[in-house]
Design a protein around this motif. Structure first.
Motif, PDB file in Angstrom:
ATOM      1  N   LEU A  36       0.832  -1.202   0.000  1.00 19.78           N
ATOM      2  CA  LEU A  36       0.000   0.000   0.000  1.00 19.78           C
ATOM      3  C   LEU A  36       0.867   1.253   0.000  1.00 19.78           C
ATOM      4  O   LEU A  36       0.542   2.245  -0.670  1.00 19.78           O
ATOM      5  CB  LEU A  36      -0.940  -0.009   1.220  1.00 19.78           C
ATOM      6  N   PHE A  37       1.986   1.205   0.724  1.00 16.38           N
ATOM      7  CA  PHE A  37       2.927   2.333   0.715  1.00 16.38           C
ATOM      8  C   PHE A  37       3.496   2.546  -0.692  1.00 16.38           C
ATOM      9  O   PHE A  37       3.611   3.686  -1.154  1.00 16.38           O
ATOM     10  CB  PHE A  37       4.083   2.079   1.691  1.00 16.38           C
ATOM     11  N   ILE A  38       3.854   1.449  -1.360  1.00 16.90           N
ATOM     12  CA  ILE A  38       4.412   1.551  -2.714  1.00 16.90           C
ATOM     13  C   ILE A  38       3.373   2.135  -3.665  1.00 16.90           C
ATOM     14  O   ILE A  38       3.681   3.020  -4.482  1.00 16.90           O
ATOM     15  CB  ILE A  38       4.891   0.168  -3.202  1.00 16.90           C
ATOM     16  N   ALA A  39       2.142   1.645  -3.548  1.00 16.92           N
ATOM     17  CA  ALA A  39       1.065   2.169  -4.395  1.00 16.92           C
ATOM     18  C   ALA A  39       0.845   3.650  -4.129  1.00 16.92           C
ATOM     19  O   ALA A  39       0.673   4.450  -5.066  1.00 16.92           O
ATOM     20  CB  ALA A  39      -0.221   1.386  -4.147  1.00 16.92           C
ATOM     21  N   SER A  40       0.855   4.038  -2.855  1.00 13.30           N
ATOM     22  CA  SER A  40       0.646   5.443  -2.491  1.00 13.30           C
ATOM     23  C   SER A  40       1.756   6.325  -3.042  1.00 13.30           C
ATOM     24  O   SER A  40       1.500   7.461  -3.462  1.00 13.30           O
ATOM     25  CB  SER A  40       0.568   5.591  -0.962  1.00 13.30           C
ATOM     26  N   ILE A  52      -1.330   0.086  -9.831  1.00 16.04           N
ATOM     27  CA  ILE A  52      -2.309  -1.000  -9.908  1.00 16.04           C
ATOM     28  C   ILE A  52      -1.759  -2.324  -9.381  1.00 16.04           C
ATOM     29  O   ILE A  52      -2.415  -3.016  -8.586  1.00 16.04           O
ATOM     30  CB  ILE A  52      -2.830  -1.133 -11.353  1.00 16.04           C
ATOM     31  N   ALA A  53      -0.558  -2.711  -9.794  1.00 13.93           N
ATOM     32  CA  ALA A  53       0.006  -4.002  -9.369  1.00 13.93           C
ATOM     33  C   ALA A  53       0.199  -4.087  -7.852  1.00 13.93           C
ATOM     34  O   ALA A  53      -0.241  -5.068  -7.229  1.00 13.93           O
ATOM     35  CB  ALA A  53       1.308  -4.280 -10.108  1.00 13.93           C
ATOM     36  N   PRO A  54       0.841  -3.095  -7.194  1.00 10.11           N
ATOM     37  CA  PRO A  54       0.974  -3.204  -5.735  1.00 10.11           C
ATOM     38  C   PRO A  54      -0.364  -3.140  -5.005  1.00 10.11           C
ATOM     39  O   PRO A  54      -0.527  -3.761  -3.941  1.00 10.11           O
ATOM     40  CB  PRO A  54       1.865  -2.017  -5.354  1.00 10.11           C
ATOM     41  N   LEU A  55      -1.342  -2.435  -5.553  1.00  6.49           N
ATOM     42  CA  LEU A  55      -2.675  -2.424  -4.940  1.00  6.49           C
ATOM     43  C   LEU A  55      -3.297  -3.819  -4.990  1.00  6.49           C
ATOM     44  O   LEU A  55      -3.890  -4.285  -4.006  1.00  6.49           O
ATOM     45  CB  LEU A  55      -3.583  -1.412  -5.643  1.00  6.49           C
ATOM     46  N   ARG A  56      -3.141  -4.491  -6.114  1.00  3.78           N
ATOM     47  CA  ARG A  56      -3.685  -5.845  -6.226  1.00  3.78           C
ATOM     48  C   ARG A  56      -2.976  -6.793  -5.251  1.00  3.78           C
ATOM     49  O   ARG A  56      -3.595  -7.696  -4.682  1.00  3.78           O
ATOM     50  CB  ARG A  56      -3.549  -6.354  -7.665  1.00  3.78           C
ATOM     51  N   LYS A  57      -1.670  -6.587  -5.053  1.00  5.70           N
ATOM     52  CA  LYS A  57      -0.916  -7.407  -4.087  1.00  5.70           C
ATOM     53  C   LYS A  57      -1.450  -7.177  -2.674  1.00  5.70           C
ATOM     54  O   LYS A  57      -1.640  -8.122  -1.904  1.00  5.70           O
ATOM     55  CB  LYS A  57       0.566  -7.034  -4.142  1.00  5.70           C
TER      56      LYS A  57
END
Length: 201
Positions: A36-40, A52-57
């Motif tokens: 979530l931190f990476i996505a943010s 999108i990919a880190p959110l799905r993870k």
């Protein structure tokens, strides 16, 4: 996790490069919160496709059901931003059903605002107005920013329809600057540019 928290703190202060380098060094995060931190980090830089990919993870791995729903909300927003119409609609409607069933008013209101954005992008103005009205009711007691987002998309829609002059976007832009909401400033510039055909905006 300590390094990830430090990196997130850096990105919140605007140190995207330094914070990002730390996040990228965490090759296989042990804590799903890090996704979530990476996505943010990507979202803060308007890199919706990369979020999108880190959110799905995060959605797949996080043990907290509410955090998974927050990640899904951000996934919906990212899909709308990259104009992935089919995936966005499917994800929004599925999450909307779940959020309403659990009576999560704030999350539902914010998701409806994202849904309205999706509808406006696809010129479904009548349906978008109904969605915005529902979001406004749910967010009536929420923070100023949540209410601002509803007004933002309603203003953008009305300017696109021609029922409000382009100057309404300039007023909205000033309000976004006051709120330090630079994504909304960018949205105003983009739609103002489309309206007045100014490619420099």
């Amino acid at each position: 996790m300590e390094r990830a928290l430090y990196a997130r703190g850096l990105t919140l202060q605007g140190s995207f490069h330094e914070g990002g380098e730390i996040l990228k060094s965490l090759k296989t995060p042990q804590d799903p919160q890090i996704y979530l931190f990476i996505a943010s980090w990507h979202l803060d830089q308007w890199q919706y496709n990369k979020a999108i990919a880190p959110l799905r993870k995060c959605i797949k791995l996080h043990p907290d059901p509410y955090i998974r729903m927050v990640a899904r909300l951000n996934l919906c927003s990212s899909l709308v931003s990259v104009n992935n119409k089919i995936a966005a609609e499917k994800e929004i409607l599925a999450l909307l059903k779940k959020a309403k069933k659990q009576n999560l008013r704030l999350l539902t209101g914010n998701l409806l605002e994202v849904y309205a954005q999706h509808l406006i992008q696809n010129d479904s103005y009548s349906k978008a107005q109904g969605v915005l009205d529902e979001a406004r009711d749910l967010l009536a007691s929420a923070d100023n920013k949540s209410q601002f987002y509803v007004r933002k998309w309603e203003t953008i829609m009305r300017v696109k329809q021609g029922s409000l002059p382009p100057e309404a976007l300039q007023s909205l832009r000033r309000e976004a600057l006051t709120l330090q909401d630079f994504e909304s400033v960018r949205d105003c510039d983009f739609h103002l540019g489309l309206t007045v055909k100014n490619t420099d905006l």
